[in-house]
Each structure stands twice: as C-alpha cells, then as structure tokens.
Design an enzyme around this catalytic site. Structure first.
Site, PDB file in Angstrom:
ATOM      1  N   LEU A 125       0.840  -1.209   0.000  1.00  0.00           N
ATOM      2  CA  LEU A 125       0.000   0.000   0.000  1.00  0.00           C
ATOM      3  C   LEU A 125       0.870   1.253   0.000  1.00  0.00           C
ATOM      4  CD1 LEU A 125      -2.619   1.680   0.472  1.00  0.00           C
ATOM      5  CD2 LEU A 125      -2.338   1.185   2.930  1.00  0.00           C
ATOM      6  N   ASP A 126       1.643   1.393   1.068  1.00  0.00           N
ATOM      7  CA  ASP A 126       2.501   2.575   1.259  1.00  0.00           C
ATOM      8  C   ASP A 126       3.778   2.094   1.934  1.00  0.00           C
ATOM      9  OD1 ASP A 126       3.640   5.027   1.857  1.00  0.00           O
ATOM     10  OD2 ASP A 126       2.252   5.504   3.475  1.00  0.00           O
ATOM     11  N   PRO A 127       4.789   1.692   1.151  1.00  0.00           N
ATOM     12  CA  PRO A 127       4.949   1.937  -0.282  1.00  0.00           C
ATOM     13  C   PRO A 127       4.259   0.882  -1.155  1.00  0.00           C
ATOM     14  CG  PRO A 127       6.884   0.826   0.558  1.00  0.00           C
ATOM     15  CD  PRO A 127       5.987   1.060   1.753  1.00  0.00           C
ATOM     16  N   ASP A 130       0.788   3.837  -3.548  1.00  0.00           N
ATOM     17  CA  ASP A 130       1.155   5.261  -3.608  1.00  0.00           C
ATOM     18  C   ASP A 130       2.086   5.543  -4.781  1.00  0.00           C
ATOM     19  OD1 ASP A 130       3.216   3.792  -2.428  1.00  0.00           O
ATOM     20  OD2 ASP A 130       3.719   5.334  -0.955  1.00  0.00           O
TER      21      ASP A 130
END
Length: 446
Positions: A125-127, A130
């Site tokens: 997700l993050d990273p 994004d």
C-alpha cells in the site's frame, strides 16, 4: 510447467497474496512460518497450497527450503529481508517484498544482476499503491509540459470511524511494535525550497490538521526521509515534497504524553522482567514516590505536557482504560516499549464485525507552461470487509500478488533491485489492480 512460490510469513496482510497466487493455474504456494500451525492456517486447504515450518535465521534450513522455487515472497519483518534475499540469490530464485529498499537490500543489487534474478520491493500500500499513482500523475504532467511544484502524500491505516472507540482512536492491523517504533523516527522533507528536519522526539508535536473530506478529522505528520523523492519521482523542480502518516484527532496528543513518560524506550529495565502490577511498573518508569494514584498523577503532572485541561482529563482516562493505575499484571517484555505493546495488542484488536479503513491521498501542485496553476488529487478511501479481507490486507496483499504474478509470467525483464518508480514497472500493476480487483485511487482536479 508448475511454478513454485515460497511465501515467508503469516501476518496480517498475507492472506490475499496466498489466495490470488493459489488460484493461478499451474502455480503452487508453500507458506512458511516458524510456527507450523500458523503456516497451516494461512495456507488453508486448497490443493495448490502447503505449509512448512521454517526459521529464516537458520542458514542451512533457509537454503534448503529455497531450492527449486521460482519466487520467494518475504512478508516477515523487514530486518530479515536481506538474509532471505542473499540466500535466494545464491539459489537463483526471484525475490519480492512489500518493504522499502533498505541499504542492506540495495547492497545486493550487483549479486542479483549476476544471478539473473529480480529483487522487487515496495509493492504493498505505502509503499506500493502510492508509487503507482504518483508516477502516473507526474509522468502525465511532465509529458504535457507542466511542472510539479509541490507533492504531498499522506496515508493512514485506521479503524473505521465507528470502530475508533478507544483513547487512541486506533487499532492494530499490523505490528504494534512497528507502529510505535515509527513514532520515534526523524522526519525530513522539502518545504518551500528548504529542507526541514523534525526530530523524533518532536514528531508528534509537529502533527497538524489535514483536510481530505469533511467527514473525517485527520492529523498528519511526516514519515522518515521524504527528500529522496525529488530524485526517485524525478521532480527536481518541486519546492515542497512531503510524505506522511494520517491519524485521527487526539492520537498524537496521547502519544506525546507516552513519549514524555518514557514509554517508547526499548532500553532494558529489570523491573519489567517480572509480572508485577501495572501501577508498580508505571511508578518505577516515571519515578513516582509510590504507586498510589495520587502520587502517580502528581508525577505525571511534573513530567508531561498537556494541551489543555480537557485534553489532560481525556488522556488520564485513557491511562486508566489501559490499566496503568491498576493491579493488573504486566506482560513482562524487559523494556517499556514492548511491555506497553503487549497491553495495547490485548486491548486494541478489532472485534468481530468491525471494519478497518485505509485513506491514502496525493496532492500535486502543478504549474503549466503558460503560468497557470492547478491542484490535482489522487485518493484511495477503502473499508475492510468484516467477513473477508481487512482493508490493510487487501491493499497490501493484492498489489503484492499482482506483482508476483507478473514476475512468474516473465513480464519483467529487469534484474537486480527494483521498485515501482517508472511507468513501465507501475502501469501493468496499476491497471490490473483497477480492472481485476477494483483497487484504484480516484483522480480529481480541484
């Protein structure tokens, strides 16, 4: 020909990865965990999955386990990724992680290239997601002759508003220790052409209200070193570059008092090696003359800073909810951070039927060749399914599985250390996530 995947780890986010890969024709997935029962639970009863027990710190066992696999996915704590990757490179096995490229991983680039394997990172997700949408927007703006003058990106994995019913407004969808350790990191970012550094001890003080939608009350603070994204995202023209974390209102004030009182220290202390009462451990931690509530409150007053009396009352009620003034025994872990984590994990789990929630937003400040300006956003707002995957599992595990599938299919010809930072790498993952799994960031011009 059957392709074989070894997945290391059995944590919060692994289930979608296993399910998606196990559903591929001619793909077998082996789930490996130190505890066989956990691996078996994650592997399930699909004909294409199996479970084994494996300790990745056992060099010989790890090397033997990797033999014959086409891909190893490391979803264990990031500190072990380099150990796994080094062993996989020797066996000429491709590697995938959802974690940031660490210096230890970066150092394996040449070895991976010589072995002809890809060492793919940062695809959760993050990273992860994004990157996919940051790269997309930046590439589009640059191709149209525009400049990115500012880039803000904030992400939060949170309980859904109706489940945020505790003093921190937070529940754990990943490692509690990881959550708390992240609160000690320094934050570095570009702001109006200057580099700003926030010391870890001041990180919570730096949090500011951040508006995304009127229905949510968020606070935002910086996450590690954002300055590198000028280069990684190829936006040297940007004057402001900041990536950070979202939490609900009240979280940072509460954590700030925990910091003031020494709870985020992982230095060993003898009194937290035995199951003594929380009030006694608390008294020793803060240097209270006794464990009476009156003495504890007076000592807290002398050491902690509160925003106002209302905030103080809320936080002290929260301490009582945590049991810090009680006879309840601690789960001794030998230091304040891990001992607190044990209590937090016990009290701040998702209850049956509760949903988690992910909010991720990029905000691009754009300047066009004719001098006009524009603000563009990319926003992901996603809720978990109480009867299925949590939002955190879905948004980390699904991108991981999509990237793994592309590696298995031979789509990526790159070798060495790779992260999704170019359109060539990002586009196929982003398109598959949107078209096949309904995971996307909504793009708008403000």
């Amino acid at each position: 020909m059957v392709q074989k995947v070894l997945l290391l780890g059995s944590g919060f986010v692994a289930k979608p990865t296993v399910d998606i890969l196990a559903a591929r024709p001619d793909t077998e997935v082996t789930v490996a965990c130190r505890t066989l029962a956990k691996a078996e639970e994650l592997a399930g009863d699909a004909a294409t999955t199996k479970a084994i027990s494996l300790d990745v710190t056992d060099e010989k066992a790890l090397a033997a386990a990797l033999a014959g696999y086409d891909l190893v996915i490391s979803l264990i704590p990031y500190i072990y990724h380099a150990t796994v990757a080094a062993a996989a490179i020797k066996q000429k096995v491709n590697i995938l992680t959802t974690s940031y490229v660490s210096p230890a991983i970066k150092a394996l680039d040449e070895d991976a290239k010589k072995a002809g394997v890809i060492l793919f990172n940062e695809i959760g997700l993050d990273p992860g997601i994004d990157h996919l949408y940051a790269v997309k927007a930046i590439d589009e703006v640059h191709k149209a002759g525009g400049k990115i003058v500012s880039f803000l990106s904030f992400c939060g994995g949170l309980p859904a508003p109706e489940a945020s019913d505790n003093p921190l407004g937070y529940k754990f969808s990943w490692s509690s220790r990881g959550v708390l350790l992240a609160l000690r990191n320094n934050a570095l970012f570009w702001e109006n052409g200057k580099i700003v550094e926030i010391q870890g001890k001041d990180l919570m003080k730096s949090a500011k209200p951040y508006f995304i939608y009127p229905g949510y009350s968020f606070l935002a603070y910086g996450n590690r070193d954002s300055t590198v994204y000028k280069d990684l995202y190829k936006i040297p023209e940007a004057q402001t570059v900041m990536r950070g974390t979202l939490r609900y209102q009240g979280f940072t004030d509460f954590v700030l008092v925990l910091v003031d009182l020494g709870f985020l220290s992982d230095a060993p202390v003898e009194y937290m090696t035995k199951p003594i009462a929380w009030k006694d451990a608390f008294a020793q931690l803060i240097g209270s003359p006794s464990s009476s509530e009156a003495d504890l409150l007076a000592t807290i007053d002398s050491k902690a800073t509160f925003k106002d009396e209302e905030d103080k009352s809320r936080i002290l009620k929260g301490f009582k909810w945590l049991g810090l003034f009680s006879d309840t025994p601690i789960t001794p872990k030998g230091n304040p951070l891990d001992t607190l984590c044990s209590t937090l994990e016990e009290l701040m789990q998702y209850e049956p039927g509760e949903r988690d929630f992910v909010m991720l937003q990029h905000k691009f400040g754009i300047e066009w060749a004719d001098g006009t300006t524009e603000t563009r956003t990319s926003t992901l707002c996603d809720y978990g399914d109480p009867n299925g995957y949590s939002s955190m599992a879905k948004t980390v595990g699904t991108p991981c599985a999509v990237a793994a599938s592309l590696i298995l299919d031979g789509f990526y010809k790159q070798t060495g250390v790779v992260a999704p930072l170019t359109p060539e790498i990002c586009d196929p993952i982003r398109i598959t996530l949107q078209e096949k799994y309904g995971i996307s960031m909504i793009e708008k011009t403000l």
